[in-house]
Every structure is written in structure tokens, then in C-alpha cells.
Design a protein around this motif. Structure first.
Motif, PDB file in Angstrom:
ATOM      1  N   SER A  28       0.797  -1.230   0.000  1.00  0.00           N
ATOM      2  CA  SER A  28       0.000   0.000   0.000  1.00  0.00           C
ATOM      3  C   SER A  28       0.826   1.275   0.000  1.00  0.00           C
ATOM      4  CB  SER A  28      -0.928   0.012   1.220  1.00  0.00           C
ATOM      5  OG  SER A  28      -0.179   0.170   2.398  1.00  0.00           O
ATOM      6  N   ILE A  30       2.786   4.565  -1.003  1.00  0.00           N
ATOM      7  CA  ILE A  30       2.491   5.516  -2.073  1.00  0.00           C
ATOM      8  C   ILE A  30       3.459   5.272  -3.239  1.00  0.00           C
ATOM      9  CG2 ILE A  30       2.266   7.973  -2.629  1.00  0.00           C
ATOM     10  CD1 ILE A  30       0.405   6.981  -0.364  1.00  0.00           C
ATOM     11  N   SER A  58       3.695  -1.891   3.407  1.00  0.00           N
ATOM     12  CA  SER A  58       3.625  -0.951   4.516  1.00  0.00           C
ATOM     13  C   SER A  58       3.500  -1.754   5.811  1.00  0.00           C
ATOM     14  CB  SER A  58       2.430  -0.029   4.278  1.00  0.00           C
ATOM     15  OG  SER A  58       2.280   0.855   5.347  1.00  0.00           O
ATOM     16  N   GLU A  59       2.918  -1.141   6.846  1.00  0.00           N
ATOM     17  CA  GLU A  59       2.732  -1.841   8.106  1.00  0.00           C
ATOM     18  C   GLU A  59       1.865  -3.088   7.877  1.00  0.00           C
ATOM     19  OE1 GLU A  59       1.568   1.149  10.890  1.00  0.00           O
ATOM     20  OE2 GLU A  59       1.675  -0.223  12.592  1.00  0.00           O
ATOM     21  N   GLU A  61       2.422  -5.540   6.036  1.00  0.00           N
ATOM     22  CA  GLU A  61       2.494  -6.000   4.651  1.00  0.00           C
ATOM     23  C   GLU A  61       3.959  -6.305   4.331  1.00  0.00           C
ATOM     24  OE1 GLU A  61      -1.015  -3.155   2.735  1.00  0.00           O
ATOM     25  OE2 GLU A  61       1.072  -2.533   2.604  1.00  0.00           O
ATOM     26  N   TYR A 134       5.119  11.064   6.595  1.00  0.00           N
ATOM     27  CA  TYR A 134       4.051  11.545   7.466  1.00  0.00           C
ATOM     28  C   TYR A 134       4.500  12.200   8.764  1.00  0.00           C
ATOM     29  CZ  TYR A 134       1.348   8.575   4.310  1.00  0.00           C
ATOM     30  OH  TYR A 134       0.784   8.005   3.211  1.00  0.00           O
ATOM     31  N   LEU A 177       6.851  17.472   1.221  1.00  0.00           N
ATOM     32  CA  LEU A 177       5.745  17.726   0.291  1.00  0.00           C
ATOM     33  C   LEU A 177       5.655  19.213  -0.034  1.00  0.00           C
ATOM     34  CD1 LEU A 177       2.957  15.492   1.912  1.00  0.00           C
ATOM     35  CD2 LEU A 177       4.456  14.910  -0.007  1.00  0.00           C
ATOM     36  N   HIS A 178       5.353  19.513  -1.296  1.00  0.00           N
ATOM     37  CA  HIS A 178       5.105  20.901  -1.700  1.00  0.00           C
ATOM     38  C   HIS A 178       6.268  21.790  -1.264  1.00  0.00           C
ATOM     39  CE1 HIS A 178       2.538  24.693  -1.820  1.00  0.00           C
ATOM     40  NE2 HIS A 178       2.360  24.132  -3.000  1.00  0.00           N
ATOM     41  N   ASN A 184       7.359  17.871  -4.702  1.00  0.00           N
ATOM     42  CA  ASN A 184       7.842  17.133  -3.541  1.00  0.00           C
ATOM     43  C   ASN A 184       9.334  16.865  -3.701  1.00  0.00           C
ATOM     44  OD1 ASN A 184       5.166  17.119  -2.741  1.00  0.00           O
ATOM     45  ND2 ASN A 184       4.767  15.094  -3.628  1.00  0.00           N
TER      46      ASN A 184
ATOM     47  N   ASP B  95      -8.173   1.512  15.338  1.00  0.00           N
ATOM     48  CA  ASP B  95      -6.929   0.740  15.323  1.00  0.00           C
ATOM     49  C   ASP B  95      -6.274   0.779  13.933  1.00  0.00           C
ATOM     50  OD1 ASP B  95      -4.914  -0.811  16.368  1.00  0.00           O
ATOM     51  OD2 ASP B  95      -5.902  -2.712  15.874  1.00  0.00           O
ATOM     52  N   ASN B  97      -3.539   1.461  10.954  1.00  0.00           N
ATOM     53  CA  ASN B  97      -2.093   1.435  10.774  1.00  0.00           C
ATOM     54  C   ASN B  97      -1.737   2.119   9.451  1.00  0.00           C
ATOM     55  OD1 ASN B  97      -1.967  -0.486   8.580  1.00  0.00           O
ATOM     56  ND2 ASN B  97      -2.448  -2.088  10.066  1.00  0.00           N
ATOM     57  N   ASP B  98      -0.433   2.162   9.165  1.00  0.00           N
ATOM     58  CA  ASP B  98       0.036   2.923   8.006  1.00  0.00           C
ATOM     59  C   ASP B  98      -0.577   2.456   6.688  1.00  0.00           C
ATOM     60  OD1 ASP B  98       1.541   4.653   9.430  1.00  0.00           O
ATOM     61  OD2 ASP B  98       3.477   3.697   9.015  1.00  0.00           O
ATOM     62  N   SER B  99      -0.895   1.157   6.589  1.00  0.00           N
ATOM     63  CA  SER B  99      -1.454   0.671   5.323  1.00  0.00           C
ATOM     64  C   SER B  99      -2.802   1.335   5.054  1.00  0.00           C
ATOM     65  CB  SER B  99      -1.570  -0.855   5.321  1.00  0.00           C
ATOM     66  OG  SER B  99      -2.585  -1.280   6.194  1.00  0.00           O
ATOM     67  N   PHE B 101      -3.668   4.405   6.207  1.00  0.00           N
ATOM     68  CA  PHE B 101      -3.387   5.814   5.894  1.00  0.00           C
ATOM     69  C   PHE B 101      -2.914   5.945   4.446  1.00  0.00           C
ATOM     70  CE2 PHE B 101      -1.547  10.012   6.233  1.00  0.00           C
ATOM     71  CZ  PHE B 101      -2.337  10.644   7.180  1.00  0.00           C
ATOM     72  N   ASN B 102      -1.991   5.031   4.053  1.00  0.00           N
ATOM     73  CA  ASN B 102      -1.499   5.026   2.668  1.00  0.00           C
ATOM     74  C   ASN B 102      -2.634   4.819   1.679  1.00  0.00           C
ATOM     75  OD1 ASN B 102       1.276   5.402   3.110  1.00  0.00           O
ATOM     76  ND2 ASN B 102       1.587   3.241   3.531  1.00  0.00           N
ATOM     77  N   VAL B 105      -4.566   8.039   1.283  1.00  0.00           N
ATOM     78  CA  VAL B 105      -3.805   9.025   0.506  1.00  0.00           C
ATOM     79  C   VAL B 105      -3.840   8.654  -0.981  1.00  0.00           C
ATOM     80  CG1 VAL B 105      -1.513  10.006   0.078  1.00  0.00           C
ATOM     81  CG2 VAL B 105      -2.313   9.696   2.429  1.00  0.00           C
ATOM     82  N   THR B 106      -3.648   7.367  -1.271  1.00  0.00           N
ATOM     83  CA  THR B 106      -3.674   6.904  -2.661  1.00  0.00           C
ATOM     84  C   THR B 106      -5.030   7.193  -3.312  1.00  0.00           C
ATOM     85  OG1 THR B 106      -2.082   5.166  -2.131  1.00  0.00           O
ATOM     86  CG2 THR B 106      -3.360   4.874  -4.147  1.00  0.00           C
ATOM     87  N   THR B 119      -0.688  19.115 -10.318  1.00  0.00           N
ATOM     88  CA  THR B 119       0.238  18.486  -9.372  1.00  0.00           C
ATOM     89  C   THR B 119       0.594  19.407  -8.196  1.00  0.00           C
ATOM     90  OG1 THR B 119       1.187  17.185 -11.169  1.00  0.00           O
ATOM     91  CG2 THR B 119       2.503  17.380  -9.180  1.00  0.00           C
ATOM     92  N   ASN B 123      -0.101  18.604  -4.277  1.00  0.00           N
ATOM     93  CA  ASN B 123       0.960  18.546  -3.269  1.00  0.00           C
ATOM     94  C   ASN B 123       0.659  19.487  -2.106  1.00  0.00           C
ATOM     95  OD1 ASN B 123       2.301  16.750  -4.898  1.00  0.00           O
ATOM     96  ND2 ASN B 123       3.716  18.262  -5.748  1.00  0.00           N
ATOM     97  N   ASP B 124       0.104  20.669  -2.441  1.00  0.00           N
ATOM     98  CA  ASP B 124      -0.218  21.656  -1.406  1.00  0.00           C
ATOM     99  C   ASP B 124      -1.272  21.091  -0.453  1.00  0.00           C
ATOM    100  OD1 ASP B 124      -0.480  23.905   0.103  1.00  0.00           O
ATOM    101  OD2 ASP B 124      -1.018  25.252  -1.549  1.00  0.00           O
ATOM    102  N   ALA B 127       0.209  18.351   1.670  1.00  0.00           N
ATOM    103  CA  ALA B 127       1.104  18.908   2.697  1.00  0.00           C
ATOM    104  C   ALA B 127       0.309  19.484   3.868  1.00  0.00           C
ATOM    105  CB  ALA B 127       1.994  19.985   2.086  1.00  0.00           C
ATOM    106  N   VAL B 130      -1.246  16.127   5.826  1.00  0.00           N
ATOM    107  CA  VAL B 130      -0.332  15.176   6.454  1.00  0.00           C
ATOM    108  C   VAL B 130      -0.050  15.472   7.942  1.00  0.00           C
ATOM    109  CG1 VAL B 130       2.137  14.578   6.442  1.00  0.00           C
ATOM    110  CG2 VAL B 130       0.730  14.120   4.441  1.00  0.00           C
ATOM    111  N   TYR B 133      -1.691  13.347  10.564  1.00  0.00           N
ATOM    112  CA  TYR B 133      -1.335  11.924  10.663  1.00  0.00           C
ATOM    113  C   TYR B 133      -1.304  11.434  12.111  1.00  0.00           C
ATOM    114  CZ  TYR B 133       1.827   7.848  10.640  1.00  0.00           C
ATOM    115  OH  TYR B 133       2.404   6.627  10.839  1.00  0.00           O
TER     116      TYR B 133
END
Lengths: 290, 157
Positions: A28, A30, A58-59, A61, A134, A177-178, A184, B95, B97-99, B101-102, B105-106, B119, B123-124, B127, B130, B133
Motif C-alpha cells: 500500500s 504511495i 507498509s505496516e 504488509e 508523514y 511535500l510541496h 515534492n 486501530d 495502521n500505516d497501510s 493511511f497510505n 492518501v492513494t 500536481t 501537493n499543497d 502537505a 499530512v 497523521y
């Protein structure tokens, strides 16, 4: 001569291609944040290992990558076939088979040496803390690369006193980022404790007793968009054998068309390698990820 | 040397005076209409995401949509005030985890791509999001900390 390395590499790619088509194993992370493979097999840029853990896992995984890399230079061809796998975005293991083909080694040293120097690199890396994107602080990882030179004759002739050695390194990486023209920005610094000569191709140490030294490496890259990045790298190298061993540099373009494929092209400047000056040339690496 | 300084100053002044007012991120995201499109695209992405969908099983989607539009509007300097719950309250007990959150974001990036967001503006926005998080991933730290902080403030005042 080169064909036998190529065939092993192709087999490796076939295995990983099998993994690619199993969607259940897609990680997962990015896009692009698992980086590429550096010449010794670790996840990173082209020359420098980064703090990132390889693969898109990721975590909770995992992820893996297989790559082939060629560096074409006036008097050498450097090839690497490598695999690395990351677990839980915490640990990475890697293996690289490197070959340095020297066009006229035997002629120069006037001895019956093999024209190919092969080296195996067994690597491991652990993320100590932080997150690439992050968290406010950079990601910091500790890594090692154990290298075994299978054709140590050239190094021995030039003064190296061992055919194997272990590099330790601490890497600090952060994606801002940015950050630059709204793009980035990835920054990486790596500090390597090494006794390798020409990364091990010319053996390890020089028998002086103070063989191991700290070397600094750095990378900077800008993501033009989600799929394209450009950047530069620098890798400081020692000169234990008094051959005028050069620091290495490159300027790269990286393409991430999908999570499955990574392509890096670069212009590299390896300076003086052994007895040959001005070793500048192209670098191409193709990687597939599960 | 002095001439160079003067030229540099004039050039700088000219550059400043001719630079148009920078649009806010809210404007670059397409204002209310653009943000609504992004959020609708995001809901569509989440609908097809096996990692994230289970977390929305008990969610009132129309409220989630409304509050997320409000939040993105506020975060991008638009004329809105976010009236939803804190990020800690919203994500408590998940509960994550990063997966996860990723994955979000994706999906958000895909939603912005689909909406034609440039783009730089993407990004702005990322930023600006994030920094949430830590509160999203460790909601308990914030929920438990809130009353303690207020108590401490009362004591010191």
C-alpha cells in the motif's frame, strides 16, 4: 562471458513477474516511495542506499523487488542483478550479484587474470524510527552490506588484504511535500563505515590497520509529478590503495509508471577507476515489484 | 557593483509589482464545486477499496461527505468553518495502521487526478493534511489528553 550472468538475471525476473500478477500481494505504500535499487542491492537511489525499506509493503504488509542494472563506461561494464524484500516497513534483506567486466585487465596487469570481477553482496537494513512522509522527523535506518569478492586477484595485486568485508551505514531520508516549486523533494544522507576498495571490486583494506573509514553519501530528487523524478547523487569513496580512487556522482531520471515497474536512467561519473581515468557513462536500471 | 545592486533592486521591485495575486488553494481546487467533485470521486474510490470500505460500514455517508467538503474547504483557505468532530474523535477505536493511511492518501490522489487538479495544488493539499497523521493514528493520545490540558490550564490561571 556476460551471458551466464544475464541468464541468471532473467530467471530471477521471471520469478518476480509471477509475483507481480498476484494482486493480493500488492503493497500500500504511495507510488515511488519504495525507491529504486542501488548498485549493491539495497533500496535507494542508483549509487546510494536510502533509509526507505524496499518494496511497497507498509505496516503488516511485505513487498519485494527484482532489478537489473547496467553501467556502461569507456573501459568497464558494471552489471548488477539484485533482489530485495521489505517486511512491515521495518526490515529489509537484499542480495546482489555484481559483475565488473574490465575490457583489457589482463593486458594492463600482464598477468592471466579473469576479465570479469564478480562480487556478491548480502544486505540487511532496519528502520530505526521516523517516517519518510508523514512524521515531522526524517526516517532513519541502519544497514549493513556484507561483500564477497569472488575474483580478488586484481585487488590483491594492487594491495588489498582481504577478499571480503562488511559496510555499515546509517541513512536519513525525508520526502518534503510541496517543497520546491510546489513539487515534492526527497533528501537523503548516508554515512557509511567501510573498508572496501572501489566498493569491493578491488578487495578490502590495505593492511595498514586503519582500514575502515567513514564516508558520506547524499541524494536529492524532485518529483515532477507522481510518476517522474529527477535528481543527483554523490558518493564519497576512500583511496586506500593510492590509485586516485574517485568519488562517484550521477544525475538521474526515474520513471514510476506503476507500482509494478521502476525504471532509472542516469548519467554517471565514476572518475578514475583503478588505472583508468574519466569513467563517465550511462546507467540504466529496470526493476519490477510485486 | 553599486549599479548591479540598483539593477537587482529594480528587477526585484518590478517582479513584485507585476506578480498577480496568488490564487488560494481553495480557488485552485475549483472552489466549492471542485472540492465537491474531489470528495465524490474519493467516495467512489473508497467504495472500491477493500482495505478502507469496512471502516465506513456504520458511517452516515451524506454527513461524512458534507463534513469532508467543509474540512477541505477550510484547510484550503476557503470561506468555511469545519463543524465536524476532531480527527481524534472521528478515528477513535479504529486501530488504524500505516497501510490504511497510505490507502486513503492513494485514493485521495486518484480522486484529485480524476478531478483534474494540478500536481502543485495536489501537493499543497497533501502537505496541509499530512500533519493530521499523528492525531488520526494515535487518537487516544489526543482524546485522553484534552481534559487534562484544560484542567492544567485552569490551575495555572
Amino acid at each position: 562471458m556476460v551471458n551466464r550472468y544475464l541468464s541468471r538475471t532473467l530467471m530471477l525476473l521471471v520469478v518476480l513477474t509471477g509475483l507481480v500478477f498476484n494482486p493480493a500481494w500488492a503493497g500500500s505504500k504511495i507510488l515511488a516511495t519504495s525507491g529504486a535499487t542501488q548498485i549493491e542491492g539495497a533500496a535507494g537511489g542508483g549509487l546510494v542506499p536510502w533509509a526507505i525499506i524496499g518494496g511497497y509493503g507498509s505496516e503488516r504488509e511485505w513487498g519485494a523487488a527484482a532489478s537489473v542494472t547496467r553501467v556502461g563506461l569507456p573501459d568497464f561494464q558494471l552489471g548488477t542483478a539484485a533482489v530485495h524484500a521489505g517486511i512491515n516497513n521495518r526490515f529489509e534483506v537484499s542480495f546482489a550479484q555484481q559483475t565488473l567486466q574490465v575490457d583489457n585487465l589482463a593486458a594492463v596487469l600482464s598477468s592471466p587474470l579473469d576479465g570479469v570481477i564478480e562480487q556478491h553482496v548480502y544486505g540487511a537494513k532496519a528502520r530505526l524510527w521516523g517516517d519518510l512522509i508523514y512524521e515531522p522527523w526524517p526516517q532513519v535506518s541502519l544497514g549493513m552490506q556484507h561483500k564477497v569478492n569472488l575474483n580478488p586477484a586484481a585487488g590483491n595485486v594492487l594491495g588489498a588484504n582481504s577478499d571480503s568485508g562488511t559496510d555499515w551505514y546509517l541513512s536519513v531520508s525525508k520526502l518534503y511535500l510541496h517543497a520546491l516549486f510546489e513539487r515534492n523533494l526527497l533528501l537523503n544522507g548516508t554515512f557509511r563505515y567501510t573498508d572496501a576498495n572501489e566498493t569491493g571490486f578491488l578487495g578490502f583494506g590495505d593492511g595498514s590497520g586503519t582500514d575502515t573509514q567513514w564516508m558520506a553519501e547524499a541524494s536529492a530528487g524532485v518529483f515532477l509529478n507522481a510518476n517522474w523524478a529527477v535528481g543527483v547523487e554523490y558518493r564519497q569513496k576512500p583511496d586506500r590503495l593510492n590509485l586516485g580512487e574517485s568519488d562517484w556522482r550521477d544525475a538521474f531520471v526515474a520513471w514510476f509508471p506503476s507500482k509494478q515497474v521502476t525504471v532509472v536512467g542516469a548519467y554517471t561519473d565514476l572518475g578514475k577507476v583503478a588505472l583508468w581515468d574519466d569513467q563517465t557513462g550511462w546507467y540504466l536500471s529496470v526493476q519490477i515489484n510485486n | 557593483m553599486r549599479l548591479l545592486t540598483i539593477i537587482a533592486l529594480i528587477w526585484l521591485l518590478a517582479a513584485c509589482s507585476t506578480t498577480p495575486t496568488q490564487p488560494t488553494l481553495y480557488e485552485r481546487l475549483g472552489e466549492q464545486e471542485g472540492i465537491t467533485t474531489i470528495v465524490d470521486n474519493l467516495l467512489y474510490e473508497i467504495g472500491g477499496n477493500d482495505t478502507l470500505l469496512p471502516f465506513f460500514a456504520a458511517t452516515n455517508i451524506s454527513r461524512f461527505r458534507e463534513k469532508l467538503i467543509e474540512q477541505l474547504c477550510q484547510v484550503s483557505d476557503g470561506p468555511c468553518d469545519y463543524t465536524g468532530d476532531s480527527m481524534a474523535q472521528v478515528h477513535a477505536g479504529m486501530d488504524l495502521n500505516d497501510s490504511h493511511f497510505n490507502a486513503l492518501v492513494t485514493d485521495l490522489v486518484a480522486a484529485m487526478d480524476e478531478a483534474g487538479v494540478a500536481t502543485g495544488a495536489q501537493n499543497d493539499l497533501l502537505a496541509r493534511l499530512v500533519p493530521m497523521y499523528d492525531e488520526v493514528m494515535n487518537p487516544d493520545d489526543y482524546i485522553n489528553a484534552e481534559p487534562t490540558d484544560t484542567d492544567a490550564n485552569r490551575v495555572t490561571r
